[in-house]
Motif scaffolding. Structure first.
Motif, mmCIF file in Angstrom:
data_model
loop_
_atom_site.group_PDB
_atom_site.id
_atom_site.type_symbol
_atom_site.label_atom_id
_atom_site.label_comp_id
_atom_site.label_asym_id
_atom_site.label_seq_id
_atom_site.Cartn_x
_atom_site.Cartn_y
_atom_site.Cartn_z
ATOM 1 N N ALA A 1 3.684 14.126 0.064
ATOM 2 C CA ALA A 1 4.532 13.055 0.596
ATOM 3 C C ALA A 1 3.924 11.732 0.164
ATOM 4 C CB ALA A 1 4.610 13.119 2.122
ATOM 5 N N SER A 2 4.784 10.717 0.014
ATOM 6 C CA SER A 2 4.313 9.369 -0.299
ATOM 7 C C SER A 2 4.994 8.395 0.650
ATOM 8 C CB SER A 2 4.642 8.996 -1.747
ATOM 9 O OG SER A 2 3.928 9.822 -2.645
ATOM 10 N N PHE A 3 4.194 7.499 1.232
ATOM 11 C CA PHE A 3 4.663 6.491 2.174
ATOM 12 C C PHE A 3 4.444 5.122 1.529
ATOM 13 C CE2 PHE A 3 3.226 10.165 4.517
ATOM 14 C CZ PHE A 3 4.192 10.357 5.497
ATOM 15 N N ASP A 4 5.515 4.492 1.100
ATOM 16 C CA ASP A 4 5.460 3.201 0.427
ATOM 17 C C ASP A 4 5.578 2.107 1.484
ATOM 18 O OD1 ASP A 4 5.458 1.391 -1.703
ATOM 19 O OD2 ASP A 4 7.638 1.502 -1.927
ATOM 20 N N THR B 1 0.879 11.001 -12.883
ATOM 21 C CA THR B 1 2.112 10.350 -13.327
ATOM 22 C C THR B 1 2.608 9.517 -12.163
ATOM 23 O OG1 THR B 1 2.625 12.214 -14.778
ATOM 24 C CG2 THR B 1 4.443 10.738 -14.207
ATOM 25 N N TRP B 2 2.959 8.276 -12.435
ATOM 26 C CA TRP B 2 3.241 7.316 -11.379
ATOM 27 C C TRP B 2 4.639 6.732 -11.495
ATOM 28 C CZ3 TRP B 2 -0.512 7.238 -7.787
ATOM 29 C CH2 TRP B 2 -1.741 7.786 -8.163
ATOM 30 N N HIS B 3 5.241 6.474 -10.360
ATOM 31 C CA HIS B 3 6.541 5.831 -10.258
ATOM 32 C C HIS B 3 6.408 4.742 -9.194
ATOM 33 C CE1 HIS B 3 8.264 9.123 -12.553
ATOM 34 N NE2 HIS B 3 7.591 9.952 -11.776
ATOM 35 N N THR B 4 7.497 4.037 -8.916
ATOM 36 C CA THR B 4 7.509 3.088 -7.809
ATOM 37 C C THR B 4 8.747 3.328 -6.968
ATOM 38 O OG1 THR B 4 8.628 1.402 -9.134
ATOM 39 C CG2 THR B 4 6.214 1.305 -9.057
ATOM 40 N N LEU B 5 8.684 2.874 -5.733
ATOM 41 C CA LEU B 5 9.834 2.929 -4.833
ATOM 42 C C LEU B 5 10.187 1.490 -4.450
ATOM 43 C CD1 LEU B 5 8.857 6.034 -2.627
ATOM 44 C CD2 LEU B 5 10.586 5.929 -4.416
ATOM 45 N N ALA B 6 10.086 1.139 -3.184
ATOM 46 C CA ALA B 6 10.544 -0.171 -2.702
ATOM 47 C C ALA B 6 9.579 -1.322 -2.972
ATOM 48 C CB ALA B 6 10.836 -0.091 -1.207
ATOM 49 N N THR B 7 8.264 -1.095 -2.841
ATOM 50 C CA THR B 7 7.311 -2.216 -2.866
ATOM 51 C C THR B 7 6.687 -2.479 -4.230
ATOM 52 O OG1 THR B 7 5.317 -0.933 -2.378
ATOM 53 C CG2 THR B 7 6.668 -1.659 -0.484
ATOM 54 N N VAL C 1 6.329 1.251 6.806
ATOM 55 C CA VAL C 1 6.894 2.112 5.776
ATOM 56 C C VAL C 1 8.269 1.591 5.342
ATOM 57 C CG1 VAL C 1 7.558 4.468 5.184
ATOM 58 C CG2 VAL C 1 5.611 4.073 6.727
ATOM 59 N N GLN C 2 8.391 1.356 4.033
ATOM 60 C CA GLN C 2 9.644 0.871 3.445
ATOM 61 C C GLN C 2 10.432 1.995 2.779
ATOM 62 O OE1 GLN C 2 10.306 -2.647 3.849
ATOM 63 N NE2 GLN C 2 8.593 -2.174 5.213
ATOM 64 N N ALA C 3 9.721 3.018 2.300
ATOM 65 C CA ALA C 3 10.365 4.148 1.622
ATOM 66 C C ALA C 3 9.436 5.355 1.692
ATOM 67 C CB ALA C 3 10.675 3.798 0.169
ATOM 68 N N ILE C 4 10.044 6.533 1.636
ATOM 69 C CA ILE C 4 9.285 7.800 1.663
ATOM 70 C C ILE C 4 9.820 8.696 0.559
ATOM 71 C CG2 ILE C 4 8.859 9.934 2.951
ATOM 72 C CD1 ILE C 4 8.990 8.285 5.527
ATOM 73 N N VAL D 1 0.858 -1.175 0.000
ATOM 74 C CA VAL D 1 0.000 0.000 0.000
ATOM 75 C C VAL D 1 0.902 1.234 0.000
ATOM 76 C CG1 VAL D 1 -0.262 0.091 2.520
ATOM 77 C CG2 VAL D 1 -2.023 1.069 1.086
ATOM 78 N N CYS D 2 0.550 2.215 -0.813
ATOM 79 C CA CYS D 2 1.271 3.483 -0.799
ATOM 80 C C CYS D 2 0.274 4.587 -0.471
ATOM 81 C CB CYS D 2 1.949 3.761 -2.138
ATOM 82 S SG CYS D 2 3.000 5.249 -2.086
ATOM 83 N N VAL D 3 0.592 5.371 0.547
ATOM 84 C CA VAL D 3 -0.226 6.513 0.938
ATOM 85 C C VAL D 3 0.386 7.741 0.278
ATOM 86 C CG1 VAL D 3 -1.019 7.944 2.848
ATOM 87 C CG2 VAL D 3 -0.888 5.454 3.115
ATOM 88 N N ASN D 4 -0.334 8.299 -0.696
ATOM 89 C CA ASN D 4 0.101 9.485 -1.419
ATOM 90 C C ASN D 4 -0.697 10.672 -0.902
ATOM 91 O OD1 ASN D 4 1.854 8.314 -3.726
ATOM 92 N ND2 ASN D 4 0.022 7.022 -3.729
ATOM 93 N N VAL D 5 -0.042 11.571 -0.163
ATOM 94 C CA VAL D 5 -0.699 12.743 0.405
ATOM 95 C C VAL D 5 -0.876 13.747 -0.729
ATOM 96 C CG1 VAL D 5 -0.618 14.526 2.178
ATOM 97 C CG2 VAL D 5 0.428 12.276 2.610
ATOM 98 N N VAL D 6 -2.121 14.032 -1.067
ATOM 99 C CA VAL D 6 -2.462 14.800 -2.265
ATOM 100 C C VAL D 6 -2.157 16.293 -2.099
ATOM 101 C CG1 VAL D 6 -4.386 15.420 -3.786
ATOM 102 C CG2 VAL D 6 -4.227 13.105 -2.867
ATOM 103 N N ALA D 7 -1.519 16.860 -3.122
ATOM 104 C CA ALA D 7 -1.293 18.304 -3.184
ATOM 105 C C ALA D 7 -2.571 18.988 -3.666
ATOM 106 C CB ALA D 7 -0.136 18.622 -4.136
#
Length: 168
Positions: free
Chosen positions: A116-119, A100-106, A138-141, A68-74
């Motif tokens: 902010a995004s909490f992966d 536009t989407w990217h990925t981090l750790a998960t 949280v694995q990455a921010i 799950v990624c929590v993307n805090v909306v601007a």
């Protein structure tokens, strides 16, 4: 005294909260929804929780993916929040055209331009009433600009909230 469902909902509408696009990605595919029921649990290990309706279309993918990624909306991403809230009736995959989407750790989708995004990897899911309470470690921010305005949900509507100020 018994509190009715409507009384509870009306009172909760007066509790302002950050708007978040919650996403998942992995072998079960991508999914996402808009939520304001997100909060910090602990910083050791870094953990947050997300509440989602059991019947949400993204629930099965989220459970299967374990991400799950929590993307805090601007503030400028209000339309994307509305799309992920289901207001446009587009398919789950079409929702991802709203950003536009990217990925981090998960591998869960991370929204470019989010405050902010909490992966997270899902540590536990608790069922309570009509909802699931998802605990994510949280694995990455990824942090957005300190000058971005956020978006809150208050009174059943979206409202921009002031820019963050830089520390000393």
């Amino acid at each position: 005294m018994t509190v009715t469902r409507q009384e509870f909902r009306d009172a909760m509408a007066r509790l302002g909260a950050a708007v978040n696009i919650i996403t998942t990605g992995g072998p079960a595919g991508r999914g996402g929804f808009t939520a304001s029921a997100v909060c910090s649990v602990t910083d050791e290990p870094p953990t947050l929780l997300v509440c989602m309706n059991r019947g949400a279309t993204a629930a099965s993918a989220m459970k299967a993916n374990g991400t799950v990624c929590v993307n805090v909306v601007a503030a400028g991403q209000k339309e994307a929040a509305m799309v992920f809230a289901g207001m446009t009736k587009c398919s789950m995959e079409e929702r991802f055209d709203a950003g536009t989407w990217h990925t981090l750790a998960t591998g869960a989708p991370v929204l470019q331009g989010a405050v902010a995004s909490f992966d997270c990897r899902i540590a536990e899911i608790v069922e309570k009433g009509t909802h699931l309470v998802v605990f994510g470690e949280v694995q990455a921010i990824r942090l957005g600009s300190q000058h971005d305005h956020g978006l809150i949900y208050f009174g059943r509507d979206y409202h921009p909230v002031g820019a963050m100020v830089a520390g000393p």
